[in-house]
Design an enzyme around this catalytic site. Structure first.
Site, PDB file in Angstrom:
ATOM      1  N   ASP A  98      53.089 -28.732 -75.807  1.00 31.63           N
ATOM      2  CA  ASP A  98      53.618 -29.186 -74.523  1.00 31.63           C
ATOM      3  C   ASP A  98      52.562 -29.227 -73.421  1.00 31.63           C
ATOM      4  O   ASP A  98      52.823 -29.741 -72.332  1.00 31.63           O
ATOM      5  CB  ASP A  98      54.811 -28.324 -74.081  1.00 31.63           C
ATOM      6  CG  ASP A  98      54.474 -26.834 -74.015  1.00 31.63           C
ATOM      7  OD1 ASP A  98      53.347 -26.456 -74.388  1.00 31.63           O
ATOM      8  OD2 ASP A  98      55.342 -26.055 -73.592  1.00 31.63           O
ATOM      9  N   HIS A 140      55.291 -21.547 -65.147  1.00 37.93           N
ATOM     10  CA  HIS A 140      55.207 -20.961 -66.494  1.00 37.93           C
ATOM     11  C   HIS A 140      53.799 -20.542 -66.911  1.00 37.93           C
ATOM     12  O   HIS A 140      53.646 -19.724 -67.828  1.00 37.93           O
ATOM     13  CB  HIS A 140      55.732 -21.956 -67.542  1.00 37.93           C
ATOM     14  CG  HIS A 140      57.185 -22.274 -67.414  1.00 37.93           C
ATOM     15  ND1 HIS A 140      58.152 -21.299 -67.359  1.00 37.93           N
ATOM     16  CD2 HIS A 140      57.834 -23.470 -67.324  1.00 37.93           C
ATOM     17  CE1 HIS A 140      59.344 -21.873 -67.250  1.00 37.93           C
ATOM     18  NE2 HIS A 140      59.175 -23.188 -67.215  1.00 37.93           N
ATOM     19  N   GLY A 148      54.580 -24.315 -71.128  1.00 38.47           N
ATOM     20  CA  GLY A 148      55.745 -24.979 -70.550  1.00 38.47           C
ATOM     21  C   GLY A 148      55.424 -26.101 -69.589  1.00 38.47           C
ATOM     22  O   GLY A 148      56.010 -26.176 -68.503  1.00 38.47           O
ATOM     23  N   ASP A 175      64.498 -23.353 -60.283  1.00 37.92           N
ATOM     24  CA  ASP A 175      64.328 -24.212 -61.460  1.00 37.92           C
ATOM     25  C   ASP A 175      65.356 -23.813 -62.519  1.00 37.92           C
ATOM     26  O   ASP A 175      65.807 -22.668 -62.555  1.00 37.92           O
ATOM     27  CB  ASP A 175      62.907 -23.996 -61.999  1.00 37.92           C
ATOM     28  CG  ASP A 175      62.446 -25.065 -62.970  1.00 37.92           C
ATOM     29  OD1 ASP A 175      61.636 -25.905 -62.556  1.00 37.92           O
ATOM     30  OD2 ASP A 175      62.861 -25.022 -64.140  1.00 37.92           O
TER      31      ASP A 175
END
Length: 382
Positions: A98, A140, A148, A175
């Site tokens: 990611d 993150h 993340g 979030d």
């Protein structure tokens, strides 16, 4: 809370280089331009109480206010490398899956972190009451690892800057995902309290943020988590926020606030998948504004570009106290993205809300017991 101050001096972080850098983030390609266009279409940053301030790139030493030397050095070393082959060192630093290694990644990291550092410096130097940086909010990233979709934790670095001028800082994470990177950074601190409202369900990233995660050692009970089950509705979210935020604020009595406004909490987000609307989140932001302490507003997640633009445009209007029409201005370059309604506000989702009254009451009572420790009244009951 303090009496609501109607007119606040607001500084809005923006420049074209920052926008272009943020536009090339893989999971949100072009999002920064869509957001910027809608805010400009409503002429919000042209208001009398708003000053647009260009961002200053983060320095190497500023990045090391949180991140390890090894991590920053690796990004610098590989920033100009065109080789896409993943080696063990890339995997060690989380630069895979990611968070793929991007061309000119060090420049991107400097831009993202620099935008929040610029905002924090303005607040720390008392040049404004509120700073807005929708390009920041990457909560993150860990000290030595990307995670993340987050390559740099601009939030932690900005908070470190703010501690030079403010004795106690309350970080509020709105979030849909738990703000694990920020919580981990400050889990030993009594000077920074992290308060995160987020979805918490089996298999949902990052898997942390249950109500019993409260910090460690001297920082015990200064990490506060509000885990919400699938299908969170406006009613559920507003109830939790209103019953918890004011008590945490009063117990901790912060001298500054940092608010992460990830748009993946909004209905229609392909990642967040909950029912909440911008108007409901706006009720939370109004309560935050009533605190009348220096505040930094940041962006974060949000994987539907049009809804993210809607949300942050609406929040900007609340922050600067300038009402705006529900009809999307047809001057918007991305007008067709807002169909079929072509309206600012969106409806709530129709998923079943699995947050029962009993579950919410237990979460709220548990968190309020922590507030007694935060205020140094008494230990919570077992």
């Amino acid at each position: 809370m303090n009496e609501f101050k109607m007119e606040k001096k607001v500084m809005y972080i923006y420049d074209s280089v920052l926008r272009k850098e943020c536009d090339r983030l893989p999971t949100i390609l072009g999002r920064a331009s869509v957001v910027t266009d809608l805010i400009n279409s409503y002429k919000l940053v042209q208001s009398d109480n708003v000053t647009v301030v260009p961002s200053i790139f983060a320095t190497y030493d500023e990045l090391r206010l949180f991140h390890s030397t090894a991590y920053i050095d690796f990004i610098k070393k590989r920033s100009n490398c065109d080789d896409t082959f993943e080696d063990e060192e890339e995997l060690e630093f989380g630069l895979s899956y990611d968070c793929p290694l991007l061309p000119q990644l060090y420049t991107l990291v400097q831009a993202l972190a620099g935008s929040s550092i610029t905002a924090a410096n303005l607040l720390a130097e008392s040049k404004c009451d509120i700073a807005i940086n929708w390009f920041g909010g990457w909560h993150h990233a860990q000290r030595d690892e990307a995670e993340g979709f987050c390559y740099v934790n601009d939030i932690v670095i900005a908070i470190q800057i703010l501690t030079r001028s403010f004795a106690k800082i309350l970080y509020i994470d709105l979030d849909v995902h738990h703000g694990n990177g920020v919580q981990n950074a400050f889990e030993l601190s009594q000077k920074i309290l992290t308060l995160s409202f987020h979805k918490f369900s089996p298999g949902f990233y990052p898997g942390s943020g249950n109500v019993d995660e409260v910090g460690s050692q001297r920082g015990r009970y200064f990490s506060v988590n509000v885990p919400l089950r699938e299908g969170c509705s406006n009613r559920t979210y507003i109830r939790c926020f209103k019953e918890i935020f004011s008590r945490v604020f009063q117990s901790f009595n912060p001298s500054a606030l940092v608010v992460q406004c990830g748009a993946d909490c909004i209905n229609g987000d392909p990642v967040g998948q909950i029912n909440v609307t911008p108007k409901a989140m706006g009720e939370c932001i109004k309560d935050i504004l009533k605190c009348n302490v220096p505040t930094l507003f940041l962006g974060g997640g949000g994987y539907d570009a049009a809804n993210t633009a809607r949300y942050w445009t609406y929040l900007t209007s609340l922050i600067i106290n300038k009402p705006i029409d529900n009809d999307i201005p047809d001057s918007s370059e991305y007008f067709m993205k807002y169909g079929p309604s072509y309206e600012l506000h969106i409806d709530a989702g129709c998923q079943k809300d699995f947050n029962t009254d009993e579950y919410l009451s237990n979460i709220i009572s548990t968190v309020l017991s922590y507030c007694k420790v935060i205020a140094k009244d008494e230990l919570p009951s077992k």
